[in-house]
Write an enzyme that holds these catalytic residues in place. Structure first.
Site, PDB file in Angstrom:
ATOM      1  CG  HIS A  70      15.924   7.931   1.663  1.00  0.00           C
ATOM      2  ND1 HIS A  70      17.241   7.546   1.626  1.00  0.00           N
ATOM      3  CD2 HIS A  70      15.645   8.191   2.958  1.00  0.00           C
ATOM      4  CE1 HIS A  70      17.755   7.590   2.853  1.00  0.00           C
ATOM      5  NE2 HIS A  70      16.806   7.976   3.676  1.00  0.00           N
ATOM      6  CE  LYS A  74      -4.408   1.308   0.340  1.00  0.00           C
ATOM      7  NZ  LYS A  74      -5.138   1.045   1.594  1.00  0.00           N
ATOM      8  CG  HIS A  75      -0.247   4.713  -0.012  1.00  0.00           C
ATOM      9  ND1 HIS A  75      -0.863   5.206  -1.143  1.00  0.00           N
ATOM     10  CD2 HIS A  75      -1.196   4.681   0.963  1.00  0.00           C
ATOM     11  CE1 HIS A  75      -2.135   5.477  -0.853  1.00  0.00           C
ATOM     12  NE2 HIS A  75      -2.361   5.155   0.403  1.00  0.00           N
ATOM     13  CG  ASN A  93      15.048   6.023  10.097  1.00  0.00           C
ATOM     14  OD1 ASN A  93      16.048   5.707   9.471  1.00  0.00           O
ATOM     15  ND2 ASN A  93      14.939   7.142  10.802  1.00  0.00           N
TER      16      ASN A  93
END
Length: 528
Positions: free
Chosen positions: A528, A279-280, A422
């Protein structure tokens, strides 16, 4: 000046899709066909009259065909400006016939390289005459129509049939723009290959080329436009998949599906079935099992709320049992190497559910590049293709992990590689039981992951969260012992992390005090 009527066309193509009917239509409009090599042969075999390039130039092909169109009578015919008296006079003086239409696509360099050709063969498949002619015609598009894609043949036939000068001029501009993009991408592919052959990882100039696969409804948000482009890389995934059913894929669908499939490919289907729910672009549940249905059920249990409207990726052929489980909740996309007929029939009951089949899994160890746009530039890096090496793990605590803890730690660290940093991932018995993603503090990631496990326990009426007795993975080192303490408080018994902090000794001491086993990988997985 109005665009000139097409009376003479030069055709020289590698991709002969639609060539013969197009040429027949041109001939039907009294267009003289000029050609060479295999193209001329194909046209003659279809019964068409063809003028050889050598007949136009008065020079034979030479040097194994390297020199045939590089001649003033070809480039003069393409570059001469029809409304320039000096150009027209030069054509008359030197016997240069005008070329009104150029139809060229280039030697299949990328396909040749992808097929494993050696250096010399690749070099011979670098087209020289083709790009030169295309650029000449595109520059002089006011007088010459240039076509590099068989899909545009109909546009040319429409131009011949219409007498609206404005429409014809606009169409030629679009064709010229496409032609320059075509040669630009072609040269970029050659430059990239050359750099790779020379072992140059960061060449002074880098060109990224792609072919539009789809115009998307919008981007990440409705006010953003978007399109999907494919490259020559034949890595199994969203770019190579066949969409069996379902509505059009969106920008976010494509991004999330790619993330899901790259994650699930980390798990060898010969060892276990694996399922990732995304999801996302972050996993909300990942698991391995003896069957896909078992793996899916375990993955879903991690965070069933977030899984609603998610992406499901599988590392093996989707079967009916797994399909029955997946369709019980709303799912956007399923991606798998293949699917049984029974599974396809089950998925078909959900007409909007997209089913993508790739035929294979991407190799997680394969080299490749990833790109990220910045204002005024872009970042390039090699793909994160490192896997956990069990033999390289370093036990740093007094207690060593058990066999089950070690297996779960490797599983959890593999998942953590695909979670936004993180991240903290809790896992137990080959399944994630809590995932904390994308937090500025590793402590917060550990807390969020533990809280998600508590919520999952409440929903399933489990007496205690599955983080009790689990293992925890951190994508980067613990800078302080506070994050490790949260993991211990959540009930984890073992931890896997890269190590390398200035306070490793403090963190190790905290693990020993809590009775945890901890191993260092020496490898970080920021995402990231």
């Amino acid at each position: 000046m109005p665009t000139r009527k097409i009376t003479r066309a030069l055709l020289s193509v590698s991709d002969k899709t639609g060539l013969v009917p197009f040429a027949q239509a041109l001939a039907g409009h009294d267009v003289t066909l000029v050609s060479t090599g295999g193209t001329a042969k194909a046209l003659r075999e279809a019964g068409l009259t063809v003028v050889d390039v050598a007949e136009v130039t008065g020079s034979p092909e030479m040097m194994d065909g390297r020199v045939k169109t590089l001649h003033p009578k070809i480039h003069g015919g393409l570059l001469a400006m029809r409304d320039n008296a000096e150009h027209v006079a030069a054509m008359d003086t030197h016997g240069i016939p005008p070329i009104d239409l150029l139809v060229v696509n280039l030697y299949p360099f990328e396909a040749t390289v992808a097929g494993g050709a050696d250096f010399a063969t690749a070099i011979e498949n670098i087209d020289i005459g083709g790009p030169a002619m295309i650029r000449a015609a595109a520059k002089n598009h006011a007088g010459v129509a240039v076509v590099v894609d068989p899909e545009d043949y109909d546009q040319v036939l429409e131009e011949i049939a219409t007498h609206e000068a404005a429409r014809r001029a606009a169409r030629r501009r679009h064709l010229a723009a496409k032609a320059f993009a075509h040669t630009g991408a072609y040269d970029g592919a050659i430059a990239t290959w050359f750099a790779e052959e020379l072992g140059v990882t960061a060449p002074h100039k880098r060109v990224i080329g792609g072919t539009r696969a789809a115009k998307l409804r919008y981007g990440e948000n409705p006010h953003q436009w978007a399109a999907f482009y494919t490259t020559a890389e034949q890595r199994p995934g969203v770019a190579t998949a066949t969409q069996v059913q379902g509505k059009e894929l969106s920008y976010n669908n494509l991004n999330d599906t790619d993330a899901a499939f790259e994650l699930v490919a980390e798990f060898d289907p010969n060892s276990s079935a694996a399922v990732a729910i995304i999801k996302h672009a972050n996993p909300c549940g990942v698991a391995v099992g003896s069957t896909l249905a078992e793996a899916y059920t375990k993955a879903l249990a991690c965070d069933g709320v977030s899984a609603f409207g998610g992406i499901v990726a599988l590392n093996a052929t989707l079967d009916a049992e797994a399909a029955e489980e997946i369709v019980k909740i709303f799912t956007e996309v399923i991606i798998a190497p293949n699917a049984s007929d029974e599974a396809k029939a089950i998925i078909a009951s959900k007409k909007n559910l997209r089913l993508l089949l790739t035929g294979a899994l991407p190799d997680p160890r394969a080299e490749g590049l990833t790109y990220r746009a910045l204002a005024g530039g872009f970042l390039v890096q090699s793909r994160d293709n490192r896997l956990v090496d069990q033999d390289a793990l370093k036990v740093v605590t007094k207690r060593k992990p058990s066999e089950q803890e070690l297996a779960d730690m490797i599983f959890a660290f593999t998942v953590a590689k695909h979670v936004k940093s993180n991240t903290i991932v809790y896992a137990k018995d080959g399944a994630t039981v809590g995932i904390g993603a994308g937090q500025m503090s590793r402590v917060d990631s550990a807390r969020i992951a533990a809280r998600k496990a508590e919520d999952a326990a409440e929903r399933s009426a489990c007496p205690s969260p599955l983080t009790i007795g689990s293992v925890a993975a951190s994508d980067a080192f613990f800078p302080f012992a506070d994050g490790l303490q949260v993991v211990a408080d959540a009930g984890a018994t073992a931890v896997i992390q890269p190590g390398g902090s200035m306070r490793d000794d403090e963190v190790i001491a905290a693990a020993d005090a809590a009775g945890l086993a901890m191993v260092f990988t020496g490898m970080r997985h920021f995402r990231h």
